[in-house]
Scaffold this active site. Structure first.
Site, PDB file in Angstrom:
ATOM      1  N   LYS A  30      -4.382  -1.323  -6.396  1.00 13.85           N
ATOM      2  CA  LYS A  30      -5.500  -0.514  -5.642  1.00 13.85           C
ATOM      3  C   LYS A  30      -5.405   0.941  -6.086  1.00 13.85           C
ATOM      4  O   LYS A  30      -4.020   1.320  -5.869  1.00 13.85           O
ATOM      5  CB  LYS A  30      -5.405  -0.735  -4.147  1.00 13.85           C
ATOM      6  CG  LYS A  30      -6.045   0.163  -3.286  1.00 13.85           C
ATOM      7  CD  LYS A  30      -5.764  -0.016  -1.799  1.00 13.85           C
ATOM      8  CE  LYS A  30      -6.501   0.818  -0.873  1.00 13.85           C
ATOM      9  NZ  LYS A  30      -5.940   0.714   0.491  1.00 13.85           N
ATOM     10  N   TRP A  75     -14.374   4.790  -1.462  1.00 15.49           N
ATOM     11  CA  TRP A  75     -15.209   5.018  -0.449  1.00 15.49           C
ATOM     12  C   TRP A  75     -16.783   5.279  -0.506  1.00 15.49           C
ATOM     13  O   TRP A  75     -17.381   5.787   0.358  1.00 15.49           O
ATOM     14  CB  TRP A  75     -14.627   6.008   0.389  1.00 15.49           C
ATOM     15  CG  TRP A  75     -13.168   6.336   0.322  1.00 15.49           C
ATOM     16  CD1 TRP A  75     -12.165   5.375   0.935  1.00 15.49           C
ATOM     17  CD2 TRP A  75     -12.360   7.399  -0.433  1.00 15.49           C
ATOM     18  NE1 TRP A  75     -10.979   5.825   0.495  1.00 15.49           N
ATOM     19  CE2 TRP A  75     -11.203   7.094  -0.225  1.00 15.49           C
ATOM     20  CE3 TRP A  75     -13.019   8.571  -1.088  1.00 15.49           C
ATOM     21  CZ2 TRP A  75     -10.290   7.912  -0.708  1.00 15.49           C
ATOM     22  CZ3 TRP A  75     -12.136   9.461  -1.693  1.00 15.49           C
ATOM     23  CH2 TRP A  75     -10.665   9.033  -1.587  1.00 15.49           C
ATOM     24  N   GLY A  76     -17.145   4.796  -1.576  1.00 16.24           N
ATOM     25  CA  GLY A  76     -18.815   5.080  -1.789  1.00 16.24           C
ATOM     26  C   GLY A  76     -19.170   6.374  -2.289  1.00 16.24           C
ATOM     27  O   GLY A  76     -20.224   6.546  -2.528  1.00 16.24           O
ATOM     28  N   ARG A 110     -14.879  -0.091  -3.270  1.00 17.24           N
ATOM     29  CA  ARG A 110     -14.930   0.315  -1.720  1.00 17.24           C
ATOM     30  C   ARG A 110     -16.228   1.072  -1.623  1.00 17.24           C
ATOM     31  O   ARG A 110     -16.651   1.867  -2.446  1.00 17.24           O
ATOM     32  CB  ARG A 110     -13.857   1.258  -1.226  1.00 17.24           C
ATOM     33  CG  ARG A 110     -12.568   0.522  -0.768  1.00 17.24           C
ATOM     34  CD  ARG A 110     -12.647   0.137   0.490  1.00 17.24           C
ATOM     35  NE  ARG A 110     -12.694   1.030   1.230  1.00 17.24           N
ATOM     36  CZ  ARG A 110     -11.632   1.682   1.847  1.00 17.24           C
ATOM     37  NH1 ARG A 110     -10.498   1.216   1.486  1.00 17.24           N
ATOM     38  NH2 ARG A 110     -11.835   2.658   2.754  1.00 17.24           N
ATOM     39  N   ASP A 142      -6.322   4.724  -4.966  1.00 16.00           N
ATOM     40  CA  ASP A 142      -7.246   5.446  -4.140  1.00 16.00           C
ATOM     41  C   ASP A 142      -7.854   6.739  -4.870  1.00 16.00           C
ATOM     42  O   ASP A 142      -7.455   7.182  -6.046  1.00 16.00           O
ATOM     43  CB  ASP A 142      -6.127   6.182  -3.141  1.00 16.00           C
ATOM     44  CG  ASP A 142      -6.798   5.677  -1.640  1.00 16.00           C
ATOM     45  OD1 ASP A 142      -8.002   5.775  -1.298  1.00 16.00           O
ATOM     46  OD2 ASP A 142      -5.909   5.048  -0.779  1.00 16.00           O
ATOM     47  N   ASP A 176     -12.548   4.545   5.368  1.00 19.71           N
ATOM     48  CA  ASP A 176     -11.455   3.509   5.951  1.00 19.71           C
ATOM     49  C   ASP A 176     -12.308   2.639   7.138  1.00 19.71           C
ATOM     50  O   ASP A 176     -12.731   3.382   7.893  1.00 19.71           O
ATOM     51  CB  ASP A 176     -10.404   3.877   6.213  1.00 19.71           C
ATOM     52  CG  ASP A 176      -9.456   4.324   5.045  1.00 19.71           C
ATOM     53  OD1 ASP A 176      -9.739   4.148   3.846  1.00 19.71           O
ATOM     54  OD2 ASP A 176      -8.210   4.732   5.074  1.00 19.71           O
ATOM     55  N   ASP A 218       0.889  -1.133  -0.121  1.00 21.36           N
ATOM     56  CA  ASP A 218      -0.070   0.116  -0.173  1.00 21.36           C
ATOM     57  C   ASP A 218       0.938   1.308   0.027  1.00 21.36           C
ATOM     58  O   ASP A 218       2.141   1.133  -0.655  1.00 21.36           O
ATOM     59  CB  ASP A 218      -1.059   0.072   1.268  1.00 21.36           C
ATOM     60  CG  ASP A 218      -2.191   0.694   0.747  1.00 21.36           C
ATOM     61  OD1 ASP A 218      -2.282   1.842   0.770  1.00 21.36           O
ATOM     62  OD2 ASP A 218      -3.170   0.014   0.763  1.00 21.36           O
ATOM     63  N   ASP A 219       0.380   2.300   0.460  1.00 22.56           N
ATOM     64  CA  ASP A 219       1.229   3.577   0.327  1.00 22.56           C
ATOM     65  C   ASP A 219       2.348   3.475   1.484  1.00 22.56           C
ATOM     66  O   ASP A 219       2.413   2.775   2.205  1.00 22.56           O
ATOM     67  CB  ASP A 219       0.119   4.642   1.201  1.00 22.56           C
ATOM     68  CG  ASP A 219       0.549   6.037   0.771  1.00 22.56           C
ATOM     69  OD1 ASP A 219       1.520   6.257   0.392  1.00 22.56           O
ATOM     70  OD2 ASP A 219      -0.481   6.892   1.088  1.00 22.56           O
TER      71      ASP A 219
END
Length: 632
Positions: free
Chosen positions: A188, A256-257, A273, A190, A277, A86-87
Site C-alpha cells: 500500500k 484519496w481521490g 482509493r 500512501d 480515510d 500498515d504504518d
C-alpha cells in the site's frame, strides 16, 4: 514550435516515421485493453489491515493474533488471504546504505542470526499459514504518521535523514527489499509525503522534517502536479515488475481521490482509493461510499475502486450496531470494493465474524464477471444498486441512507429482467426465498440495506447491455479535460479535524466521467426526446474499450444527449473491432434523431467506441450510447 517538439519531430522523421494519428491522437483505436493488468487482482482482494485497529502501534503479537483468528474462525477459507502491516513498522533508514531498519523490539522474529533484521521469518510464517503478506510505504520522503500524529508512538527515529523512510529517492531499493528480500506480496503506497511537507508546514518550519514541494492538493486538481504523481507510480510499477518476475504482487494506490486519480488509477494500480480515510461513523461511511458508487465503469478485474477499509468492529459499526455493520459490508460487497477487515480480530465478537463470513455476499463481491453494481434508483434517502453476475443472476441492494423507514418498490425494470415473467429472490442475510412478477414492495428500515440474489429472464433476451457489464467496459479516454469537483459526494465532518476550518467542500474529481445508465452529469439518457433506460453516458472526444466474450453483434442507438449545452456542436460516432473500422455515423447534433449503429463482431476481442467532436475546447458535450449491447 518548441525546441522539445522540434526535437521529437526530427527524431521521428529520421527514424523514417511520420507524426501519425496513432502516435498523437488518443482517440485512435489501439486494439488492446489499457486498464491495469499487472499483479494479481483478478478479484477484489480480501484480508486484514492493521491501521484501523492499531494505527502506528502495531506489533507482531497483534498482527499474528489477528491472523490466527482469521484462520481459526474459517474466514481464511472464505477468501480472506492478505495480512497487511500498515504504518508503524519502521525504526529508521540507515544512512550509510539507505537500507530500512525494522522496529525489531515490536517484531522479534525479525532478529536473525544472519545480518540485519528481516521480515522474511514473518512472511514465511504467514505464507505457511496460507496467507499473503502486505507492507506499507509512502510516495514521499516521509509518511502519514510523521505528518499528522500528535504523539511519538512508533514513529521513525534518529536524525532527519534517518527518519526519511518513504520511497522518494529509494523506490527501487525499497521495492526490492520488500518483495525480493523480505517476501511480501502486496504494498500500500500512501501520499502524505507529497502533500504535507511544504516549506511552510509547521513540522518543516520547526526543523523536524525537510521540505518537499507538494505534488498533491486534495482540494484542487489544478493545484496538483498530476504528471509528476503518475511518474512516481510508474517508477514503482517498473520496480514491481523487475523484482516480482512471477507477477504475483498487488499495488494499492492511496492518494484519496486527489490528483484526478479517479480517472487514471485504474490504469496504474490494482486498487485505488477514491476518498480520504474512513472512520467508524455513519456519515463518514456515506462519504467514502459516495466517492466510489458512481464509478462502476472505472473498476475492472485487475483494477478496483477502493473506498477504504471496512471499519466494522468500532463506533457506528460495532456489535451494538449490527444494522449499520451489515449495510457497510453489503455496500462494499456490491461495489466490488476490497474486503479488508480493520478490526482487532483477537477481540472481535461472533456476530461481527458472522458478517465478515457471509458467504452469499462474499460470492457477490468475488463474482468472476467483475461488474461493480450500477445505481438503478437514486435519491437522497434510498438507492437501489444492481449488479449482473457471471451466471446471469442479479444482485440487488436497497440501501436506506436516512432516518425514516421507506416502503420501496423494486421493479423488474430495475433489474433489467422481464416484467411478465417470475423473478425469484434469495435474501442474502436471512436466507429466505420469495418471488414476484413486475414489482414488489419492500420495507427498508433506517440505515438498513436489504440485499438479494435475483434470477429471472433477461429483458434483453439475446445478450447484455454494456451497462450490465461495466467490468468489461473501460473508458480509456472519457473526454474530461477539466476535472471538476463532485457535488454528489456526501460531505461529512472529518473525525480527525472535527469542525475546525470551514468544512469540506466538494473535492473529489470525477464529475463528468463515464456513467452507466446516466449522463456524465447524472441526468437521464435522452436523444431528441427519446429516453433510454440502458446505455453509456460519456463526454464526446472519448474512447471506450469493450471486451467481447463470445458475442456476435454490437448494436446501439447513438447521438448527442439532450442535456448538451451546445446545440450546434456536431459529433461523429465510430466503432472499431481489434483496431479495424466496423461502423460510423454522419455528424450528429443535439436534436438529431438517435442513429442506429450495428456491426458483426464475432471473433473480435476488443471493441472501441469513439465519439469525436472536432474543435471543442474544455469539456466536450455529453453523448449517449443508448441501449448499447453485445448480442449473440
Amino acid at each position: 514550435m518548441t525546441p522539445r517538439r522540434l526535437f521529437l519531430t526530427l527524431a521521428m522523421l529520421c527514424a523514417g516515421t511520420t507524426l501519425s494519428a496513432q502516435t498523437v491522437d488518443p482517440l485512435a483505436p489501439t486494439g488492446r485493453w489499457s486498464a491495469y493488468q499487472g499483479g494479481r487482482a483478478e478479484l477484489p482482494p480480501m484480508g486484514w489491515n492493521s491501521w484501523n485497529a492499531f494505527f502506528t502501534e502495531i506489533d507482531e503479537e497483534k498482527l499474528m493474533g489477528s491472523a490466527q483468528r482469521i484462520l481459526d474462525s474459517g474466514l481464511a477459507r472464505k477468501g480472506y488471504r492478505y495480512i497487511n502491516i500498515d504504518d508503524g513498522w519502521w525504526l529508521r533508514r540507515r544512512t550509510s546504505d539507505g537500507r530500512l531498519m525494522i522496529r525489531s523490539e515490536k517484531f522479534p522474529s525479525s532478529l536473525t542470526a544472519r545480518g540485519d533484521p528481516s521480515f522474511r521469518p514473518l512472511t514465511d510464517r504467514l505464507h505457511a499459514m496460507g496467507f499473503k503478506a502486505g507492507i506499507y510505504s509512502d510516495l514521499g520522503r516521509n509518511i502519514c504518521s510523521q505528518a499528522y500524529s500528535n504523539g511519538e508512538a512508533q514513529l521513525p527515529e534518529g536524525t532527519m535523514a534517518e527518519r526519511e523512510v518513504g520511497l522518494y529517492g529509494h523506490s527501487d531499493q525499497d521495492i526490492r527489499l520488500f518483495f525480493a528480500d523480505w517476501g511480501f506480496d502486496a504494498i500500500k503506497v500512501d501520499g502524505c509525503g507529497i502533500r504535507a511537507f511544504a516549506a511552510d508546514a509547521e513540522r518543516v518550519r520547526n526543523g523536524q522534517y525537510r521540505a518537499l514541494s507538494p505534488l498533491i492538493d486534495q482540494a484542487s486538481t489544478t493545484r496538483s502536479d498530476i504528471p509528476a504523481v503518475k511518474a512516481l507510480f510508474a517508477d514503482i510499477n517498473r520496480s514491481l515488475a523487475r523484482h516480482n518476475p512471477d507477477g504475483d504482487y498487488l499495488l494499492s494506490l492511496c492518494i484519496w481521490g486527489s490528483a484526478d486519480v479517479r480517472a487514471w488509477g485504474k490504469d496504474v494500480g490494482n486498487i485505488s482509493r477514491t476518498s480520504d480515510d474512513i472512520s467508524p461513523d455513519w456519515s463518514r461511511m456515506l462519504t467514502n461510499y459516495d466517492s466510489a458508487v458512481r464509478r462502476a465503469l472505472y473498476a475492472h478485474p485487475g483494477s478496483w475502486n477502493d473506498p477504504d477499509m471496512l471499519f466494522i468492529g468500532a463506533g457506528d459499526f460495532d456489535e451494538r450496531h449490527l444494522t449499520e455493520a451489515r449495510s457497510h459490508f453489503t455496500l462494499w460487497a456490491m461495489m466490488n470494493a476490497p474486503l479488508l477487515i480493520g478490526a482487532d480480530m483477537r477481540k472481535t465478537p461472533q456476530p461481527l465474524l458472522d458478517i465478515f463470513g457471509n458467504t452469499g455476499l462474499i460470492a457477490i463481491n468475488q463474482d468472476p464477471a467483475g461488474n461493480q453494481a450500477v445505481i438503478a434508483f437514486d435519491s437522497d434517502s434510498l438507492q437501489i444498486l444492481v449488479k449482473t453476475l457471471a451466471n446471469g443472476d442479479k444482485a440487488v441492494a436497497l440501501f436506506n441512507r436516512g432516518i425514516a423507514s421507506v416502503d420501496a418498490v423494486l421493479t423488474a425494470d430495475h433489474l433489467k429482467l422481464r416484467p411478465d415473467r417470475p423473478i425469484a429472490l434469495l435474501d442474502l442475510w436471512t436466507g429466505a426465498t420469495s418471488g414476484f412478477t413486475k414489482e414488489v414492495k419492500l420495507r427498508v428500515e433506517p440505515r438498513q440495506t436489504l440485499v438479494f440474489r435475483a434470477s429471472g429472464d433477461h429483458a434483453l433476451a439475446d445478450g447484455l447491455y454494456l451497462s450490465e457489464q461495466p467490468g468489461g467496459v473501460n473508458p480509456a479516454i472519457d473526454g474530461v479535460v477539466q476535472p471538476q469537483a463532485d457535488p454528489t459526494t456526501y460531505r461529512s465532518i472529518p473525525g480527525w479535524r472535527s469542525t475546525r476550518g470551514i468544512g469540506e467542500r466538494p473535492i473529489y474529481a470525477g464529475w463528468g466521467g463515464a456513467m452507466a445508465d446516466a449522463t456524465p452529469y447524472n441526468q437521464p439518457l435522452m436523444i431528441a426526446g427519446r429516453s433510454f433506460t440502458a446505455g453509456i453516458g460519456i463526454l464526446a472526444n472519448s474512447r471506450l474499450e469493450v471486451r467481447n466474450t463470445g458475442f456476435a453483434r454490437f448494436t446501439a442507438q447513438v447521438g448527442v444527449d439532450d442535456s448538451a449545452g451546445d446545440g450546434g456542436q456536431s459529433v461523429r460516432f465510430f466503432l472499431y473491432g481489434d483496431g479495424r473500422p466496423l461502423a460510423s455515423t454522419p455528424p450528429l447534433r443535439r436534436g438529431s434523431a438517435a442513429y442506429a449503429m450495428s456491426a458483426p463482431v464475432k471473433g473480435v476481442a476488443i471493441l472501441e467506441l469513439v465519439a469525436r467532436a472536432e474543435g471543442v475546447t474544455g469539456n466536450a458535450v455529453p453523448v449517449t450510447w443508448g441501449e448499447a449491447a453485445l448480442r449473440r
